[in-house]
Scaffold this active site. Sequence first.
Site, PDB file in Angstrom:
ATOM      1  CE1 TYR A 191       3.206  -6.178   4.657  1.00  0.00           C
ATOM      2  CE2 TYR A 191       2.742  -8.456   5.252  1.00  0.00           C
ATOM      3  CZ  TYR A 191       2.820  -7.460   4.301  1.00  0.00           C
ATOM      4  OH  TYR A 191       2.517  -7.742   2.986  1.00  0.00           O
ATOM      5  CG  ASP A 202      -5.134   2.927   5.117  1.00  0.00           C
ATOM      6  OD1 ASP A 202      -6.127   3.661   4.880  1.00  0.00           O
ATOM      7  OD2 ASP A 202      -4.399   2.486   4.218  1.00  0.00           O
ATOM      8  CG  ASP A 231      -2.053  -0.965   1.137  1.00  0.00           C
ATOM      9  OD1 ASP A 231      -2.349  -1.417   0.020  1.00  0.00           O
ATOM     10  OD2 ASP A 231      -2.645  -1.285   2.187  1.00  0.00           O
ATOM     11  NE  ARG A 282      -5.175  -1.343   3.280  1.00  0.00           N
ATOM     12  CZ  ARG A 282      -6.110  -1.298   2.346  1.00  0.00           C
ATOM     13  NH1 ARG A 282      -7.190  -0.565   2.528  1.00  0.00           N
ATOM     14  NH2 ARG A 282      -5.993  -1.978   1.226  1.00  0.00           N
TER      15      ARG A 282
END
Length: 240
Positions: A77, A91, A49, A185
Amino acid sequence: MWDFEQGEILAFDKPLHWTSFDMVAKVRYNLCRKIGTKKLKVGHTGTLDPLATGVVIVCTGRKTKLIDRLQYDVKEYIATLQLGATTPSYDLEKPVDATYPTEHITRELIDETIPQFLGEQWQVPPVFSAVQINGKRAYEFARKGEEVELKPKLLVIDEIEVLSFDADTMQLTIRVVCSKGTYIRALARDIGEQLRSGAHLTALRRTRVGDTRVEDCWTVERFLEELNGFEPNDRLTETK
């Protein structure tokens, strides 16, 4: 020797606000100029993203044939979640649309909740995502205010752990190791719901793809510096 037309695999630390397509376009443009060609196959092995940073693997030339296989590499992550509030995009792309109670959220509750996300999970992708629906991306419908129904997808979370939790700001930072197709997300959304509150992502960094760690990646600036002094029969230095 490096040969971008025959094919190379390059690992980059994607900057904030860049799309994965921006990353590919930047590499393609500069490689084409350097090696004197108007056409060069370049692609990435997994979308990241714009509001995330970290590892993006870029393949050139004939190595683009490996993209389908490389997409299945496990990814790691580091994610920061804001508890007690949600956004339509899960987000910071969209503003907060709802707030929820957080007084009941403790470190103990978080430690009980997080392990529930280990293993196989059915996850509904975000509506603001590149998931295909009738030939269009889901975000195309979402940005027009049109409702779409996204089907849950099966994924695997191999590791998930709490790195920090601030009870005053209700910010939670976690490390996640997961399979292809996992939306962090959406994981933030699901964690918020499981905590009987809400949550959205405020920061995301992809720290590993397969065996490639972010500390071993090229920054865009460093790569372009090396490329500027690179000749087709030279090897790029190993220092990133």
